[in-house]
Enzyme design. Structure first.
Site, PDB file in Angstrom:
ATOM      1  N   ASP A 135       0.870  -1.164   0.000  1.00  8.15           N
ATOM      2  CA  ASP A 135       0.000   0.000   0.000  1.00  8.15           C
ATOM      3  C   ASP A 135       0.915   1.225   0.000  1.00  8.15           C
ATOM      4  O   ASP A 135       1.419   1.630   1.042  1.00  8.15           O
ATOM      5  CB  ASP A 135      -0.898   0.000   1.238  1.00  8.15           C
ATOM      6  CG  ASP A 135      -1.787   1.227   1.298  1.00  8.15           C
ATOM      7  OD1 ASP A 135      -2.275   1.665   0.241  1.00  8.15           O
ATOM      8  OD2 ASP A 135      -1.988   1.750   2.409  1.00  8.15           O
TER       9      ASP A 135
ATOM     10  N   GLU B 237      -1.350  -1.556  -4.686  1.00  8.31           N
ATOM     11  CA  GLU B 237      -2.609  -0.839  -4.849  1.00  8.31           C
ATOM     12  C   GLU B 237      -2.403   0.336  -5.796  1.00  8.31           C
ATOM     13  O   GLU B 237      -1.407   1.056  -5.702  1.00  8.31           O
ATOM     14  CB  GLU B 237      -3.111  -0.341  -3.492  1.00  8.31           C
ATOM     15  CG  GLU B 237      -4.495   0.229  -3.533  1.00  8.31           C
ATOM     16  CD  GLU B 237      -5.051   0.468  -2.144  1.00  8.31           C
ATOM     17  OE1 GLU B 237      -6.232   0.152  -1.941  1.00  8.31           O
ATOM     18  OE2 GLU B 237      -4.329   0.970  -1.268  1.00  8.31           O
TER      19      GLU B 237
ATOM     20  N   ASP C 221      -1.915   1.187   7.361  1.00 14.71           N
ATOM     21  CA  ASP C 221      -1.218   0.967   6.085  1.00 14.71           C
ATOM     22  C   ASP C 221      -0.884  -0.512   5.902  1.00 14.71           C
ATOM     23  O   ASP C 221      -1.016  -1.052   4.797  1.00 14.71           O
ATOM     24  CB  ASP C 221       0.072   1.798   6.025  1.00 14.71           C
ATOM     25  CG  ASP C 221      -0.206   3.291   6.111  1.00 14.71           C
ATOM     26  OD1 ASP C 221      -1.009   3.787   5.307  1.00 14.71           O
ATOM     27  OD2 ASP C 221       0.386   3.949   6.988  1.00 14.71           O
TER      28      ASP C 221
END
Length: 170
Positions: A7, A67, A139
């Site tokens: 991420d 992502e 996160d």
């Protein structure tokens, strides 16, 4: 198969490692790589690069998933996030890993069942799907969700390709 989910973020890039055996997912580790906001951009990107390289060296994943970036209202923030995302794509690729990319909505839909799920819903589902996971930060939870999404989509792709490969071999 061991998967690394990422991420990306300039301040904090979350990471999560899971093991996939058939339909079974197992938690391995999670965390975040941090950059020093007082440093120049190039130095911060180096910090992210070195941190992610250490994660890959330690956990030896077979593949990675990142992502995708969504566009913010602030173009400067979007640009900075894009630079961090570039590092998140580059590091596993340099290590020879295949790297997949997933939109935020697809990650949420794959893990929670809804494309607009809240962070708390994602964290609860990650804990449910990966018993024993520690989830160091939001996160890291998002990174584990990316890894779970990749596991689901990778398995589906493998199942679709298997008959085609068998048919081609005849």
């Amino acid at each position: 198969m061991r998967l690394l989910g990422l991420d990306p973020g300039l301040r904090h890039t979350g990471w999560g490692v899971i093991e996939v055996r058939g339909n079974r997912l197992s938690y391995i580790a999670d965390g975040a790589v941090h950059s020093d906001g007082t440093k120049a951009m190039a130095e911060r990107l180096v910090q992210l690069h070195e941190g992610l390289a250490r994660v890959i060296e330690r956990y030896r994943p077979d593949a990675a998933a990142v992502e995708e970036t969504f566009v913010n209202k602030n173009p400067n923030s979007t640009l900075k996030l894009g630079q961090a995302r570039g590092v998140a794509l580059l590091v596993p690729a340099l290590a020879g890993l295949p790297v997949a990319e997933y939109s935020t909505n697809l990650v949420k839909k794959s893990v929670v069942g809804a494309g607009h799920a809240e962070k708390q819903q994602i964290q609860r589902m990650v804990k449910l799907l990966l018993p024993g996971c520690l989830i160091e930060s939001a996160d890291a939870a998002d990174a584990l969700a990316v890894a779970i999404c990749h596991a689901h989509h990778y398995n589906t792709l493998q199942q679709w390709q298997a008959p085609a490969v068998a048919e081609a071999g005849r």
